[in-house]
Design an enzyme around this catalytic site. Sequence first.
Site, PDB file in Angstrom:
ATOM      1  N   ASP A  91       0.783  -1.341   0.016  1.00  0.00           N
ATOM      2  CA  ASP A  91      -0.374  -0.031   0.045  1.00  0.00           C
ATOM      3  C   ASP A  91       0.215   1.067  -0.095  1.00  0.00           C
ATOM      4  OD1 ASP A  91      -2.736   1.432  -0.058  1.00  0.00           O
ATOM      5  OD2 ASP A  91      -3.176   0.671   1.575  1.00  0.00           O
ATOM      6  N   LYS A 177     -10.819   7.482   8.991  1.00  0.00           N
ATOM      7  CA  LYS A 177     -10.823   7.753   7.492  1.00  0.00           C
ATOM      8  C   LYS A 177      -9.659   7.722   7.358  1.00  0.00           C
ATOM      9  CE  LYS A 177     -10.673  10.281   3.952  1.00  0.00           C
ATOM     10  NZ  LYS A 177     -10.074   9.914   3.383  1.00  0.00           N
ATOM     11  N   GLY A 230      -1.922  15.254   9.429  1.00  0.00           N
ATOM     12  CA  GLY A 230      -1.385  15.881   7.876  1.00  0.00           C
ATOM     13  C   GLY A 230      -0.890  15.852   7.189  1.00  0.00           C
ATOM     14  N   GLU A 252      -2.356  17.156  14.443  1.00  0.00           N
ATOM     15  CA  GLU A 252      -0.883  16.464  14.129  1.00  0.00           C
ATOM     16  C   GLU A 252      -0.112  17.311  12.350  1.00  0.00           C
ATOM     17  OE1 GLU A 252       2.257  15.977  12.897  1.00  0.00           O
ATOM     18  OE2 GLU A 252       1.860  13.398  13.743  1.00  0.00           O
ATOM     19  N   CYS A 286       6.824  13.128   8.969  1.00  0.00           N
ATOM     20  CA  CYS A 286       6.088  14.359   9.760  1.00  0.00           C
ATOM     21  C   CYS A 286       7.526  15.257  10.629  1.00  0.00           C
ATOM     22  CB  CYS A 286       4.711  14.839  10.455  1.00  0.00           C
ATOM     23  SG  CYS A 286       4.052  13.572  11.642  1.00  0.00           S
ATOM     24  N   GLU A 385       8.535  22.392   4.351  1.00  0.00           N
ATOM     25  CA  GLU A 385       8.237  20.486   4.272  1.00  0.00           C
ATOM     26  C   GLU A 385       7.939  19.725   2.769  1.00  0.00           C
ATOM     27  OE1 GLU A 385       4.610  18.502   5.618  1.00  0.00           O
ATOM     28  OE2 GLU A 385       6.314  17.186   7.081  1.00  0.00           O
TER      29      GLU A 385
HETATM   30  P1  ADP Z   1      -1.693  14.730   1.405  1.00  0.00           P
HETATM   31  O1  ADP Z   1      -2.051  15.931   0.886  1.00  0.00           O
HETATM   32  O2  ADP Z   1       0.063  14.763   1.959  1.00  0.00           O
HETATM   33  O3  ADP Z   1      -2.540  14.051   1.319  1.00  0.00           O
HETATM   34  P2  ADP Z   1      -3.936  15.746   3.362  1.00  0.00           P
HETATM   35  O4  ADP Z   1      -3.435  16.197   4.884  1.00  0.00           O
HETATM   36  O5  ADP Z   1      -4.386  16.167   2.453  1.00  0.00           O
HETATM   37  O6  ADP Z   1      -2.142  15.215   2.954  1.00  0.00           O
HETATM   38  O7  ADP Z   1      -3.951  14.113   4.087  1.00  0.00           O
HETATM   39  C1  ADP Z   1      -3.754  13.456   5.285  1.00  0.00           C
HETATM   40  C2  ADP Z   1      -5.912  13.248   5.717  1.00  0.00           C
HETATM   41  O8  ADP Z   1      -6.512  13.914   5.112  1.00  0.00           O
HETATM   42  C3  ADP Z   1      -6.367  12.275   4.341  1.00  0.00           C
HETATM   43  O9  ADP Z   1      -7.199  11.059   5.195  1.00  0.00           O
HETATM   44  C4  ADP Z   1      -6.835  12.573   3.267  1.00  0.00           C
HETATM   45  O10 ADP Z   1      -7.792  12.340   2.268  1.00  0.00           O
HETATM   46  C5  ADP Z   1      -7.661  13.908   3.902  1.00  0.00           C
HETATM   47  N1  ADP Z   1      -8.232  15.173   3.592  1.00  0.00           N
HETATM   48  C6  ADP Z   1      -7.769  15.387   2.467  1.00  0.00           C
HETATM   49  N2  ADP Z   1      -8.772  16.695   2.393  1.00  0.00           N
HETATM   50  C7  ADP Z   1      -9.266  16.659   3.196  1.00  0.00           C
HETATM   51  C8  ADP Z   1     -10.492  18.134   3.987  1.00  0.00           C
HETATM   52  N3  ADP Z   1     -10.944  19.236   3.049  1.00  0.00           N
HETATM   53  N4  ADP Z   1     -10.689  17.855   5.192  1.00  0.00           N
HETATM   54  C9  ADP Z   1     -10.724  16.575   5.862  1.00  0.00           C
HETATM   55  N5  ADP Z   1      -9.730  15.774   5.363  1.00  0.00           N
HETATM   56  C10 ADP Z   1      -9.143  15.987   4.317  1.00  0.00           C
END
Ligand code: ADP
Length: 491
Positions: A91, A177, A230, A252, A286, A385
């Site tokens: 994955d 999620k 994220g 975080e 991170c 980053e």
């Molecule tokens: P990356 O761009 O490196 O994937 P993200 O911060 O966008 O980092 O992703 C971390 C998590 O946040 C993932 O599970 C992603 O699906 C989710 N995510 C992305 N956009 C949103 C949003 N607008 N609201 C809530 N969760 C989100």
Amino acid sequence: MTARLFIDGQWVAPVSGETFDVIDPGKGKPFAEVARAGAADVDLAVKAARRAFDEGPWPKLSFAERGAVLRKMAALISDRIDELAELEVRDNGKPLPEARWDIEDVVGCFEYYADMAEGFASEQSQPVSVGADDFTSRVRKEPLGVVGAIVPWNFPMLMAAWKVAPALAAGCTVVLKPSEVTPMTALVYGEIAEAAGLPAGALNILTGFGPEVGAPLSEHPLVDKVAFTGSVPTGSKIMQAAAQDVKTISLELGGKSPFIVFADSDLEAAVEWIMFGIFWNQGEVCSATSRVLVEREMYEPLLERLSAECAKLKIGYGMDEDVLLGAIVNEAQHRKILAAIESGKESGARLVCGGKAPAHLSEGYYLEATIFADVPTDASIWKEEIFGPVVCINPFDSEAEALREANDSEFGLGAAVMSKDLERCDRVAEGLRAGIVWINCSQPTFIEVPWGGYKRSGIGRELGRWGFEAYLETKQITSYHGGPWGWYIKG
Ligand code: ADP
């Protein structure tokens, strides 16, 4: 089972009936298909979690009873370590020994919070002296409610564990999620929850995309808390979404963590910890120490040793033996890192080694271990980053200069310092504006101690006692033991 969502204890198809492919980044090819949830599924999952919290048995069980279920979950995951580690490799692209380590840590996390829940009963309802003869007060901790747990792709199962285990131990119910990039191991939590006897609705799992699942989850009025790991832009969106209903959040986020190496350090140890600090998990960490400051005397010898070791690093498919640098998680991230490397070259920084995809790997998303030296401190590769195997290294001449440079960042997640002078290490550690400081190492992470960032690296702390209390509300119960109070009714 993978093209299903786990809602209210059932494996169900998404309302839209849609699915999406999961790509193995080591091969650059799809290897699975999962359900593509949307806002309607979020609503069903949140309502199931709400019912399980408001009417279900889970929050009403004693801490010890919940601890016993978590212990079962730990044992069930432990039975599947080999299978889960392999799934994580396919994955995410990381090397198998690192994936194994992740899953062992997942087991450790569930065991730790099982222990914490079991031991918590004796601390519940602490009396607090309020300094008044006729009053007594006690403080009680209660589960916070419905938690939306949104996790990233770098440590898919582990980042979920850091939220799911303490949230469940506290008595919360959860909608999890995973990232759309790495959704596979999160689904296994559904199988584990069923087998461990977790009540229906206590844990719900939605695979899908950020805007389609993460956004409606963080906006949903029946969610009490959003726990997120994220990127900063997404963290900021979640904070805005949560503001609407004044939800609790924990964020975080990213980092650009510094590593200060003094010239009295052991050269081999410095090389090894710098490498661990940036090449472990392909630098998709991170807290990766991606900005290294080296005392001038040691600067050139260290760059030389480091680039020699980087040349030896085996890059390849995570399942292959002796691989230390696996695949970057997907094509988009691979492209992003290459663009950052280009901007580094344009900034005038010296490219010491790496900087491109390795020639011997024709499929998948791989990158060489990359070192930039003499980096202008206003260059984006020094400030932003990258989330890849790219380290920036600069010299310094004094402790004060090193500390100033280290703290000159909008982030404050991790930091590290290395020296044989332990008093100096302590002094520098205390001066660093970061939530996690490593002395004479970089990255080792222990479940017992708090994890989280200063400044734009986030809000709140995970792990340890802090990560448990983050899922508890605090209630005071104050009793009056006298007769009429005598304010309105004069005796
Ligand atoms: P990356 O761009 O490196 O994937 P993200 O911060 O966008 O980092 O992703 C971390 C998590 O946040 C993932 O599970 C992603 O699906 C989710 N995510 C992305 N956009 C949103 C949003 N607008 N609201 C809530 N969760 C989100």
